[in-house]
Design a protein around this motif. Structure first.
Motif, mmCIF file in Angstrom:
data_model
loop_
_atom_site.group_PDB
_atom_site.id
_atom_site.type_symbol
_atom_site.label_atom_id
_atom_site.label_comp_id
_atom_site.label_asym_id
_atom_site.label_seq_id
_atom_site.Cartn_x
_atom_site.Cartn_y
_atom_site.Cartn_z
ATOM 1 N N ARG A 289 0.840 -1.194 0.000
ATOM 2 C CA ARG A 289 0.000 0.000 0.000
ATOM 3 C C ARG A 289 0.871 1.238 0.000
ATOM 4 N NH1 ARG A 289 -2.705 -1.970 5.086
ATOM 5 N NH2 ARG A 289 -1.354 -0.349 5.828
ATOM 6 N N PRO A 290 0.413 2.278 -0.688
ATOM 7 C CA PRO A 290 1.178 3.518 -0.610
ATOM 8 C C PRO A 290 1.132 4.042 0.820
ATOM 9 C CG PRO A 290 -0.820 3.813 -1.912
ATOM 10 C CD PRO A 290 -0.753 2.372 -1.533
ATOM 11 N N GLY A 291 2.184 4.637 1.231
ATOM 12 C CA GLY A 291 2.223 5.154 2.576
ATOM 13 C C GLY A 291 3.435 6.025 2.774
ATOM 14 N N PRO A 292 3.768 6.289 3.996
ATOM 15 C CA PRO A 292 4.906 7.163 4.247
ATOM 16 C C PRO A 292 6.197 6.513 3.773
ATOM 17 C CG PRO A 292 4.120 6.195 6.293
ATOM 18 C CD PRO A 292 3.158 5.798 5.214
ATOM 19 N N PRO A 293 7.142 7.305 3.361
ATOM 20 C CA PRO A 293 8.397 6.753 2.861
ATOM 21 C C PRO A 293 9.197 6.106 3.987
ATOM 22 C CG PRO A 293 8.582 9.105 3.118
ATOM 23 C CD PRO A 293 7.147 8.746 3.387
ATOM 24 N N SER B 42 11.426 11.166 -10.049
ATOM 25 C CA SER B 42 10.547 10.004 -9.863
ATOM 26 C C SER B 42 10.805 9.339 -8.517
ATOM 27 C CB SER B 42 10.750 8.991 -10.993
ATOM 28 O OG SER B 42 10.310 9.524 -12.205
ATOM 29 N N GLY B 43 12.080 9.188 -8.167
ATOM 30 C CA GLY B 43 12.426 8.604 -6.872
ATOM 31 C C GLY B 43 11.936 9.464 -5.719
ATOM 32 N N ALA B 44 12.042 10.771 -5.875
ATOM 33 C CA ALA B 44 11.566 11.687 -4.837
ATOM 34 C C ALA B 44 10.048 11.576 -4.680
ATOM 35 C CB ALA B 44 11.965 13.124 -5.177
ATOM 36 N N TYR B 45 9.342 11.456 -5.798
ATOM 37 C CA TYR B 45 7.880 11.341 -5.734
ATOM 38 C C TYR B 45 7.478 10.092 -4.949
ATOM 39 C CZ TYR B 45 7.990 14.684 -9.665
ATOM 40 O OH TYR B 45 8.220 15.760 -10.469
ATOM 41 N N LEU B 46 8.187 8.995 -5.168
ATOM 42 C CA LEU B 46 7.893 7.760 -4.436
ATOM 43 C C LEU B 46 8.161 7.931 -2.948
ATOM 44 C CD1 LEU B 46 9.279 5.028 -6.836
ATOM 45 C CD2 LEU B 46 6.940 5.220 -6.017
ATOM 46 N N ARG B 47 9.317 8.472 -2.630
ATOM 47 C CA ARG B 47 9.689 8.618 -1.226
ATOM 48 C C ARG B 47 8.784 9.588 -0.483
ATOM 49 N NH1 ARG B 47 15.472 7.508 0.444
ATOM 50 N NH2 ARG B 47 16.100 5.872 -0.978
ATOM 51 N N LEU B 48 8.255 10.566 -1.194
ATOM 52 C CA LEU B 48 7.386 11.551 -0.554
ATOM 53 C C LEU B 48 5.919 11.133 -0.577
ATOM 54 C CD1 LEU B 48 9.085 14.755 -1.961
ATOM 55 C CD2 LEU B 48 9.142 13.956 0.413
ATOM 56 N N PRO C 114 -2.017 13.143 -9.909
ATOM 57 C CA PRO C 114 -1.985 13.317 -11.372
ATOM 58 C C PRO C 114 -0.621 13.878 -11.785
ATOM 59 C CG PRO C 114 -4.008 14.213 -10.463
ATOM 60 C CD PRO C 114 -3.146 13.829 -9.303
ATOM 61 N N ARG C 115 -0.147 13.446 -12.931
ATOM 62 C CA ARG C 115 1.192 13.800 -13.399
ATOM 63 C C ARG C 115 1.451 15.311 -13.310
ATOM 64 N NH1 ARG C 115 4.835 10.845 -16.478
ATOM 65 N NH2 ARG C 115 3.232 9.270 -16.664
ATOM 66 N N ALA C 116 0.469 16.113 -13.694
ATOM 67 C CA ALA C 116 0.647 17.564 -13.719
ATOM 68 C C ALA C 116 0.806 18.163 -12.318
ATOM 69 C CB ALA C 116 -0.535 18.215 -14.431
ATOM 70 N N GLU C 117 0.418 17.422 -11.288
ATOM 71 C CA GLU C 117 0.460 17.952 -9.921
ATOM 72 C C GLU C 117 1.602 17.380 -9.084
ATOM 73 O OE1 GLU C 117 -3.347 17.137 -8.176
ATOM 74 O OE2 GLU C 117 -4.412 18.069 -9.840
ATOM 75 N N ARG C 118 2.314 16.379 -9.591
ATOM 76 C CA ARG C 118 3.307 15.676 -8.776
ATOM 77 C C ARG C 118 4.430 16.571 -8.264
ATOM 78 N NH1 ARG C 118 3.754 10.487 -12.558
ATOM 79 N NH2 ARG C 118 1.685 9.708 -12.107
ATOM 80 N N ARG C 119 5.002 17.373 -9.164
ATOM 81 C CA ARG C 119 6.151 18.164 -8.736
ATOM 82 C C ARG C 119 5.742 19.154 -7.643
ATOM 83 N NH1 ARG C 119 10.192 21.346 -12.709
ATOM 84 N NH2 ARG C 119 9.838 19.446 -13.894
#
Length: 151
Positions: free
Chosen positions: A68-72, A112-118, A124-129
């Motif tokens: 499950r997605p959760g805290p890094p 991409s790695g930062a998005y996973l860890r955070l 949505p792709r446009a909002e990730r950064r």
């Protein structure tokens, strides 16, 4: 299967990197990789994911639902923090790459790695950064926005 190899296998199955495994088990990275290599040979696996698959098939590891997605597990790496801070103003990957003297692909990989860890990889792709920058600033992983720094 020896206990150390089983520990490494369980951590690999949970998505930990060799560096994270080494830190958790108080090993060197080479020790973690060596234990993983011996475990893969015992199972007849081609690589770590294949070893996890075979271990589940053989009942060594319990099968389970997708993580499950959760805290890094860990905060950002220094490189991910630098790239995210540099990209915080919304600049294109090419511009960020030029600022840091690297390639667009390396910038994309770091983000991409930062998005996973955070935990923002499902936005949505446009909002990730923007979500990643906000979360990293909230946690104190990157400096505040430039106008806030002067205050």
């Amino acid at each position: 299967m020896p206990a150390r190899e089983l520990e490494v296998l369980k951590l690999l199955a949970n998505g930990f990197t060799y560096e994270e495994i080494a830190e958790q088990l108080s090993l060197g990275v080479g020790g973690a990789k060596g234990a993983a290599s011996r475990m893969m040979m015992r199972l007849g696996a081609l690589n770590a994911p294949h070893a996890v698959f075979l271990a589940v098939q053989q009942g060594i590891l319990p099968g389970r639902a997708k993580r499950r997605p959760g805290p890094p597990r860990q905060p950002l790496t220094p490189r991910q923090a630098l790239v995210l801070d540099t990209a915080a103003d919304g600049a294109s990957l090419a511009v960020v790459a030029a600022r840091l003297g690297t390639t667009r692909e390396q910038i994309s990989s770091s983000l991409s790695g930062a998005y996973l860890r955070l935990g923002v990889h499902q936005h949505p792709r446009a909002e990730r950064r923007a979500a990643a920058v906000a979360e990293a600033r909230r946690r104190g992983l990157i400096p505040p926005a430039k106008q806030e720094r002067a205050a």
